[in-house]
Scaffold this motif. Structure first.
Motif, mmCIF file in Angstrom:
data_model
loop_
_atom_site.group_PDB
_atom_site.id
_atom_site.type_symbol
_atom_site.label_atom_id
_atom_site.label_comp_id
_atom_site.label_asym_id
_atom_site.label_seq_id
_atom_site.Cartn_x
_atom_site.Cartn_y
_atom_site.Cartn_z
ATOM 1 N N HIS A 285 2.941 77.329 54.588
ATOM 2 C CA HIS A 285 4.033 77.249 53.548
ATOM 3 C C HIS A 285 3.758 77.850 52.302
ATOM 4 O O HIS A 285 2.495 78.031 51.944
ATOM 5 C CB HIS A 285 4.238 75.775 53.201
ATOM 6 N N THR A 286 4.652 78.424 51.669
ATOM 7 C CA THR A 286 4.483 79.214 50.525
ATOM 8 C C THR A 286 5.470 78.480 49.562
ATOM 9 O O THR A 286 6.682 78.307 49.744
ATOM 10 C CB THR A 286 4.876 80.611 50.424
ATOM 11 N N VAL A 287 4.842 78.082 48.092
ATOM 12 C CA VAL A 287 5.606 77.353 47.176
ATOM 13 C C VAL A 287 5.711 78.163 46.034
ATOM 14 O O VAL A 287 4.437 78.457 45.392
ATOM 15 C CB VAL A 287 5.142 76.026 47.087
ATOM 16 N N VAL A 288 6.731 78.219 45.327
ATOM 17 C CA VAL A 288 6.718 79.132 44.068
ATOM 18 C C VAL A 288 7.136 77.968 43.029
ATOM 19 O O VAL A 288 8.168 77.415 43.288
ATOM 20 C CB VAL A 288 7.603 80.528 43.988
ATOM 21 N N VAL A 289 6.385 77.945 41.958
ATOM 22 C CA VAL A 289 7.102 77.023 40.731
ATOM 23 C C VAL A 289 7.260 77.951 39.438
ATOM 24 O O VAL A 289 6.415 78.751 39.120
ATOM 25 C CB VAL A 289 5.821 76.014 40.310
ATOM 26 N N ASP A 290 8.298 77.690 38.970
ATOM 27 C CA ASP A 290 8.667 78.483 37.521
ATOM 28 C C ASP A 290 8.223 77.548 36.399
ATOM 29 O O ASP A 290 7.818 76.398 36.226
ATOM 30 C CB ASP A 290 9.973 79.036 37.754
ATOM 31 N N PHE A 291 8.345 78.307 35.238
ATOM 32 C CA PHE A 291 8.287 77.653 33.876
ATOM 33 C C PHE A 291 8.792 76.408 33.467
ATOM 34 O O PHE A 291 8.493 75.428 33.401
ATOM 35 C CB PHE A 291 8.678 78.747 32.682
ATOM 36 N N LYS A 292 10.231 76.437 33.644
ATOM 37 C CA LYS A 292 11.282 75.310 33.407
ATOM 38 C C LYS A 292 10.876 74.042 34.212
ATOM 39 O O LYS A 292 10.583 72.992 33.689
ATOM 40 C CB LYS A 292 12.771 75.544 33.750
ATOM 41 N N GLY A 293 10.670 74.483 35.375
ATOM 42 C CA GLY A 293 10.416 73.322 36.470
ATOM 43 C C GLY A 293 8.893 72.972 36.372
ATOM 44 O O GLY A 293 8.577 71.481 36.184
ATOM 45 N N PHE A 294 7.877 73.595 35.826
ATOM 46 C CA PHE A 294 6.504 72.871 35.766
ATOM 47 C C PHE A 294 6.615 72.024 34.310
ATOM 48 O O PHE A 294 6.139 70.990 34.290
ATOM 49 C CB PHE A 294 5.740 74.151 35.345
ATOM 50 N N SER B 7 6.824 66.193 32.134
ATOM 51 C CA SER B 7 7.505 65.380 31.241
ATOM 52 C C SER B 7 7.964 64.121 32.205
ATOM 53 O O SER B 7 7.906 63.096 31.673
ATOM 54 C CB SER B 7 8.821 66.260 30.562
ATOM 55 N N ALA B 8 8.278 64.493 33.380
ATOM 56 C CA ALA B 8 8.760 63.378 34.306
ATOM 57 C C ALA B 8 7.685 62.341 34.544
ATOM 58 O O ALA B 8 7.946 60.924 34.814
ATOM 59 C CB ALA B 8 9.212 63.984 35.605
ATOM 60 N N VAL B 9 6.334 62.618 34.512
ATOM 61 C CA VAL B 9 5.384 61.942 34.751
ATOM 62 C C VAL B 9 4.633 61.073 33.285
ATOM 63 O O VAL B 9 3.878 60.537 33.369
ATOM 64 C CB VAL B 9 4.023 62.365 35.461
ATOM 65 N N ALA C 82 2.437 71.567 27.406
ATOM 66 C CA ALA C 82 1.876 71.493 28.810
ATOM 67 C C ALA C 82 1.764 72.989 29.415
ATOM 68 O O ALA C 82 0.680 73.570 29.958
ATOM 69 C CB ALA C 82 2.087 70.682 29.732
ATOM 70 N N LEU C 83 2.952 73.802 29.568
ATOM 71 C CA LEU C 83 3.036 75.052 29.999
ATOM 72 C C LEU C 83 2.225 76.009 29.062
ATOM 73 O O LEU C 83 1.519 76.833 29.657
ATOM 74 C CB LEU C 83 4.418 75.427 29.816
ATOM 75 N N ALA D 274 10.913 63.803 41.554
ATOM 76 C CA ALA D 274 11.445 64.600 42.583
ATOM 77 C C ALA D 274 12.782 65.527 42.084
ATOM 78 O O ALA D 274 13.012 66.654 42.666
ATOM 79 C CB ALA D 274 12.229 63.264 43.719
ATOM 80 N N ASP D 275 13.466 64.836 41.284
ATOM 81 C CA ASP D 275 14.573 65.857 40.588
ATOM 82 C C ASP D 275 14.074 67.065 40.002
ATOM 83 O O ASP D 275 14.491 68.195 40.081
ATOM 84 C CB ASP D 275 15.534 64.967 39.659
ATOM 85 N N ALA D 276 12.908 66.992 39.075
ATOM 86 C CA ALA D 276 12.373 67.675 38.442
ATOM 87 C C ALA D 276 11.672 68.961 39.194
ATOM 88 O O ALA D 276 11.567 70.039 39.063
ATOM 89 C CB ALA D 276 11.254 67.098 37.343
ATOM 90 N N ALA D 277 10.951 68.206 40.308
ATOM 91 C CA ALA D 277 10.113 69.085 40.964
ATOM 92 C C ALA D 277 11.027 70.000 42.168
ATOM 93 O O ALA D 277 10.768 71.265 42.255
ATOM 94 C CB ALA D 277 9.216 68.186 42.033
ATOM 95 N N THR D 278 12.006 69.583 42.448
ATOM 96 C CA THR D 278 12.964 70.153 43.404
ATOM 97 C C THR D 278 13.617 71.360 42.550
ATOM 98 O O THR D 278 13.890 72.432 43.177
ATOM 99 C CB THR D 278 14.031 69.378 44.441
#
Length: 508
Positions: free
Chosen positions: A197-206, A211-213, A243-244, A290-294
């Motif tokens: 599997h390959t997963v890409v995370v962008d700035f806004k999502g990170f 913040s969600a945790v 954090a970013l 889950a909302d932030a991560a997806t």
């Protein structure tokens, strides 16, 4: 009148059809009763539908958050899957990429033009077949690698590229969202590991996930005021844009190197994992996360729905912080770039291909199916013919290896002249000898085990890794041939996930 028992006394009245207690309800009373029944039934049905509807809505919402990339760009020729353990469970390799793309509003957090996306961060997560241990390998963005053919947006494939910076693979094709498939192909070519599997995370999502945790505890190595970050030295909690900035900043924090930044990212991920595990998975924590991560993720099609993603995450629930080790791929500077250090990097990839820990051990009994159906639990065939070659300039290696094998009970071991400059010990096997080769690999941690159609037996070609292991004194002054010893280039770049947050934030 006598009563039914034959005694004297008042006669019990018997209900008749005229008895109001037996007459069905009529008029207003009957109407009210039926209305109450209908209301109760409708309410129950409504609750069921509402609950199911909320679940469907949530599933559709989370799935709609996810972005997927086209699997057409994944190379047709790929490494084989890793070995399964005795229970049939297989290891899983996940490529985690941090994209610095400014598309889709990410420029609000990091500034700059939309331009082409690059992979700011790359971590290869190897989850062992027991699904209780994992290793996360950071690949330096500036490391020089070979980039295989990659698919362009116009449908054409590029020519292979030699000695290119690793993060340039993500920008092949100049798409604003990057080229995850090209990065995946590059890692498979580099390591010989099949990426599941390959997963890409962008700035806004990170930023949203932190913040969600409720923020992530970190340790800042020095006061920082500039380059988009303002933090005081010491322990504190960061979230969102702060954090970013903490994980992206290089200049003005720590030793200012990209290697030091990767150490800081490893420490941050450890703290994030610990925070999530400590909070548990109650709905108040899980749904915002889950909302932030997806929303943050672009994934391969194998993780392209909320159900698939949740199922994968659930499969990792047995991996605790103490069971995770981060390691930076062994490296050295090559001018203003980074070269991977051999043979240690080769040894690292071989260990992971064999699903072995960094010290060469197995987390469980690795299955080694053969054409003869031999079981890995069967005793070794000590009469199998073995040929030992010296693949280095170090004299006396073959004699030592032969004596060690004979001491283990192997009866047919011979020496043979070999070539030179083999970085990693290789074990080649002919038809019907895979199980023998896999058993021998336990005596040569990190060995590269491969089929050799021209061979009729098993051939061991000793590499520099073996020479280093047997000539480097261990703690007691004895040669350090192992399992149990981690090669120096790997050990000095490793960081257990439960390491104190303030420890080893810079490679120097």
């Amino acid at each position: 009148m006598t009563d039914p028992e034959g005694g004297l006394g008042p006669q019990r009245s018997r209900p008749t059809a005229e008895d109001p207690t037996l007459r069905p309800e009529s008029g207003p009373a009957r109407t009210r009763h039926r209305r109450l029944v209908r209301i109760a039934a409708a309410t129950a049905a409504g609750l069921v539908l509402l609950t199911a509807g909320a679940g469907v809505w949530l599933y559709q919402h989370l799935t709609g958050n996810l972005s997927t990339f086209d699997s057409a760009g994944v190379a047709a020729s790929r490494p084989p899957a890793g070995p399964s353990d005795a229970s049939g469970s297989a290891p899983v390799n996940v490529l985690l990429l941090g994209s610095d793309s400014r598309a889709h509003g990410n420029d609000e957090l990091a500034g700059g033009d939309v331009g082409t996306g690059n992979s700011d961060t790359a971590i290869l997560l190897h989850v062992y077949a027991d699904h209780r241990h994992a290793v996360g390998v950071s690949i330096p963005r500036d490391s020089l690698v070979d980039i295989p053919p990659c698919l362009l947006p116009n449908g054409r494939w590029t020519a292979p590229q030699h000695n290119q910076m690793f993060n340039s693979a993500f920008s092949v094709g100049s798409a604003p969202n990057g080229n995850p498939a090209c990065s995946q192909n590059t890692v498979e070519t580099l390591t010989g590991l099949r990426i599941d599997h390959t997963v890409v995370v962008d700035f806004k999502g990170f930023a949203a996930m932190t913040s969600a945790v409720g923020g992530v505890p970190v340790c800042v190595p020095n006061d920082v005021d500039g380059f988009g970050i303002r933090l005081k030295k010491g322990r504190q909690t960061v979230s969102g844009q702060q954090a970013l900035a903490f994980v992206r900043a290089r200049h003005g924090i720590g030793d200012g190197s990209d290697i030091g930044r990767m150490r800081r990212q490893q420490a941050f991920l450890s703290a994030l994992i610990q925070k999530i595990q400590a909070q548990g998975f109650d709905l108040t924590t899980l749904l915002p996360l889950a909302d932030a991560a997806t929303k943050a993720l672009t994934v391969d099609q194998g993780l392209g729905t909320a159900l698939k993603l949740a199922s994968f995450v659930q499969s990792l629930h047995g991996v605790t912080l103490a069971d995770i080790t981060f390691v930076t791929a062994p490296w050295r500077y090559a001018g203003d770039r980074v070269a991977l250090l051999h043979p240690d990097a080769d040894t690292l990839w071989t260990l992971l291909r064999q699903d072995r820990t960094l010290d060469g051990r197995s987390t469980g009994q690795v299955a080694a199916p053969t054409s003869t159906g031999a079981s890995p639990t069967q005793p070794a065939d000590l009469t199998v013919p073995i040929t030992v070659q010296n693949g280095t300039h170090t004299p006396g290696l073959t004699l030592k290896a032969v004596r060690d094998l004979q001491a283990k009970g192997y009866q047919q071991v011979t020496e043979e002249d070999g070539g030179i400059d083999h970085a990693v010990t290789g074990i080649g096997y002919g038809p019907g000898h895979q199980a023998d080769a896999e058993r021998l690999a336990r005596l040569f941690p990190g060995a590269d085990v491969r089929a050799d159609s021209e061979s009729t037996t098993v051939t061991i070609t000793l590499g520099t890794d073996y020479a280093t292991a047997v000539t480097t004194p261990g703690p007691s002054g004895t040669p350090g041939a192992s399992p149990g010893a981690v090669p120096g280039g790997i050990a000095q770049n490793a960081r257990p996930a439960d390491t104190d947050a303030c420890s080893g934030l810079s490679y120097g």
